[in-house]
Structures are given as C-alpha cells and as structure tokens.
Design an enzyme around this catalytic site. Structure first.
Site, short mmCIF file in Angstrom:
data_model
loop_
_atom_site.label_atom_id
_atom_site.label_comp_id
_atom_site.label_asym_id
_atom_site.label_seq_id
_atom_site.Cartn_x
_atom_site.Cartn_y
_atom_site.Cartn_z
N TYR A 131 -34.71 26.22 58.17
CA TYR A 131 -34.63 26.10 56.71
C TYR A 131 -35.16 27.39 56.09
O TYR A 131 -36.22 27.89 56.49
CB TYR A 131 -35.47 24.92 56.21
CG TYR A 131 -35.51 24.81 54.69
CD1 TYR A 131 -34.59 24.01 54.01
CD2 TYR A 131 -36.44 25.53 53.94
CE1 TYR A 131 -34.61 23.93 52.62
CE2 TYR A 131 -36.46 25.45 52.56
CZ TYR A 131 -35.55 24.66 51.90
OH TYR A 131 -35.56 24.58 50.53
N GLU B 232 -30.91 28.31 48.54
CA GLU B 232 -31.34 27.54 49.70
C GLU B 232 -30.30 27.64 50.81
O GLU B 232 -29.12 27.38 50.57
CB GLU B 232 -31.54 26.07 49.29
CG GLU B 232 -32.05 25.18 50.40
CD GLU B 232 -32.23 23.74 49.94
OE1 GLU B 232 -33.37 23.36 49.64
OE2 GLU B 232 -31.22 23.01 49.85
#
Length: 386
Positions: free
Chosen positions: A109, A197
């Site tokens: 992530y 993101e």
C-alpha cells in the site's frame, strides 16, 4: 473531486509510470474488437464507480475466455454495487475498465496526501496491500509507516528511503519506487490533488514494480486552474442535489435527518446542526449559502432543501454581515410560494437589515415562526415537527 481508476492510471501513464494495459468500455457490444490490443490469456473486468470495496461487491472479475468476458461484462454493466462506502442505495455501474491480468508476487500500500494539521505532505506505506487502510490502522497499526515531508520541488533521498523502507525492495525495484514517489509528489502539486492512493502497488512474478490500482482526489476549490482535471468529472457519480448546489455556488451536503438547515457560514452551520441534535432531532443537510448570496441563490437553496422527501421542517439561521437579511427573506418567500410550502419553517435573523427581513417574512402570509436566538429557533423547529 474524485475521478475513476482508469482516469488516474492515464495520469500516471503521462508521467511515465507503469500500469497494466487496459481499455474503457461504456457498453458490451463488439467487445472482441474493443479488447483486440490486449493480451487475452487472462483479463480483469473492473467496475468504474467512485467507491472502494468493489471486489467484495462483485465489481471485479477475472475472465479467461471471450465468452466469459462477454457474459461477465453484460452482467456487470447496469448492476448496482453496494459497498461499505456507497451506502445501502449503492452505485450503478455505467462503465467498465478491462485490463490485462498481472502475476502478483507481493502487494503493498502506498499513498500521499495533504496533512493539513501539520502543513506537510504525508506518505503512508504498508506491507498490507490490497486491503482497506482504515481497517489495517485499527487491527495492525504497527504495519503502517507515515512519513511527513515539507512542500518543495523534489523529495530528498533520505525522505524516499523512509517511505520505501517497509517494502524491502531490491536495487531495481528501489529505483522504480523512487521514480514513482517523486511522480506522486509532483502530481499532488502540479494537479492540485489532495490524495493519491496506489492500492495495491505490486511486485510481479518477474520482479517488476506495477501500480495495479489507483485512486486520486482533487481540491474542488482549485479546479478553476485545472481545466484538464475538471474535464474528468463524472457528474453521474455524484449526488444530483449536490451537483445542482455546485451550479449555484452553494455548499450543500445531504444528511440523513429530518430538519432542513439554511445557514450562512460554515461554522454557524455546524453550530446549527449541533443544537438540532441537542434537542433530539437530526439535521437533513449541511447548507452554507455564503456571505453574499443573491435572492436567486437563496431561492435555489430553499428548493434544494425541499427536494429531500425526508425533510419535515426547516430552520433558517442567518447572521447578516455581507449577507442582507431582507435579500434572504425575499428569496425564501419566492421559493416557498412557488413550491407551495406545507411544512414548518422557523427563521432566526440577525445583523444587516434583519428588521426589514423579519417584516418581509411576517407579511408574507406564510406560516413562519420567528425566533429570538439560535436556542429558541432549535426548540421551536423540534417542537413543530414532533
């Protein structure tokens, strides 16, 4: 402002960042022709909606044959996906992104966002890619690394090392990661993004770094200088009342309560919603008409409130500085007569021309309750809607 995954990936591609090859489709006719330039061993169909959690809701499918691709695309287009972010009403799928499947070795992530509290840019790294970062923060906070950096042209090597440290990349992967992080930092500044993101950021079986999914949010207030980003806005993904509000330069957010609110000033609007809750009811909306709203804007705001079928009463709370109370009162009267108002309305006016405004409301012939102050106004609207 949010954009779709495929649009975020197009932006990354313009900055020479590696993403899987894919095509966007709006219908499933002649699908074989549309995917002819993709390697057809395995393809992934991704529903394009402004929401996370698509996979769990059935919005991501792996297919291996043309027949499967046709069948799953037909099934997914027009489907309503309900995720933890859409609410119970869900979102209708109107476009699909079909891309080449990737052989995943590891998932990570990575995101960068504006840290308003510290006036810095925050990078968030985690080895738990492909998962909801909020869930990781609760269940395994030690697996999240936050690196805060100053706003500048380029990141220092020291900053980048801190960001990628949890990933354990080899030499070539580190080089690609350094380029990616610098690009994310540039996009945030050059395109007025508020959040970027990459989830997941993956290592493929041949040990290459790849952005498998991408999400970007942008600062609404900066879009006047970013027409190329504003063009990417998908109005069908937004609440129609909020879209209508933006056309009239009104700050409107729909909520789940029964008391409609019309207020000037965000702070006063928050205080108004708080006092409604204090007296046992829930606000139906946040609505800031601004400091210098015209009669037409006030009328549009009033109609927006009444378009919500859950609204059982309206509380108007105006402190006139630049905003004139007589202008607001006339806008309310015009809209109320046009719509044929049949629910309780309580008005608290103070400041510029409040006497004139009160007189307009009192002489309108409408059943409008006047309030001496905010406390009195909240009590009256709660009592009137019981």
């Amino acid at each position: 402002m949010n954009i779709h995954e495929y649009q975020a990936k197009e932006i990354l591609k313009k900055y020479k960042i590696e993403v899987p090859k894919g095509v966007i489709i709006l219908d499933s006719k002649n699908i074989e022709k549309k995917v002819k330039n993709l390697k057809f061993s395995n393809l992934v169909i991704k529903a394009q909606i402004h929401s996370g959690g698509r996979g769990k809701a059935g919005g991501i499918k792996l297919v291996k044959t043309l027949e499967e691709l046709q069948k799953e695309s037909d099934k997914m287009l027009g489907k309503v996906l309900v995720t933890h972010q859409t609410g119970p009403r869900g979102k209708k799928v109107k476009r699909l992104y079909i891309e080449e499947a990737s052989d995943i070795s590891k998932e990570f992530y990575l995101s960068c966002l504006i840290d308003r509290e510290n006036s810095k840019i925050a990078f968030i790294s985690s080895t738990e890619g492909g998962m909801d970062i909020e869930k990781i923060a609760i269940e395994a906070p030690e697996k999240i690394v936050t690196t805060k950096v100053e706003l500048k042209n380029n990141l220092d090597e020291e900053d980048i090392e801190k960001i990628i440290k949890p990933f354990g990349f080899n030499k070539n992967q580190k080089k690609d990661a350094q380029k990616l992080i610098q690009v994310l930092f540039r996009i945030l500044q050059e395109k007025d993004a508020s959040l970027i993101e990459i989830n997941p950021l993956i290592i493929t079986k041949d040990e290459k770094l790849l952005c498998l999914d991408a999400k970007m949010n942008f600062d609404d207030n900066a879009m006047f200088r970013r027409p190329e980003i504003l063009e990417l806005r998908d109005l069908s993904e937004e609440d129609p009342t909020e879209v209508e509000a933006s056309k009239n330069d009104l700050a409107y957010i729909k909520l789940n309560g029964s008391i409609g609110c019309m207020v000037n000033g965000a702070g006063l609007a928050m205080a108004t919603m708080d006092i409604i809750k204090l007296y046992g009811k829930e606000p139906a909306n946040f609505l800031d008409v601004g400091g210098g709203a015209s009669k037409e804007q006030v009328s549009a705001a009033f109609k927006l409130i009444l378009s919500d079928k859950n609204v059982k009463g309206i509380l108007i709370n105006i402190f006139g500085g630049i905003m004139r109370c007589d202008v607001l009162a006339q806008g309310v009267i015009d809209a109320a007569k046009e719509i044929n108002l049949n629910i309780p309305l309580v008005a608290r006016l103070a400041g510029t021309n409040f006497k004139e405004g009160k007189a307009i409301l009192d002489q309108s012939g409408l059943k409008i309750l006047s309030a001496a102050d905010l406390n009195d106004a909240a009590k009256k609207i709660v009592k009137a809607t019981k």
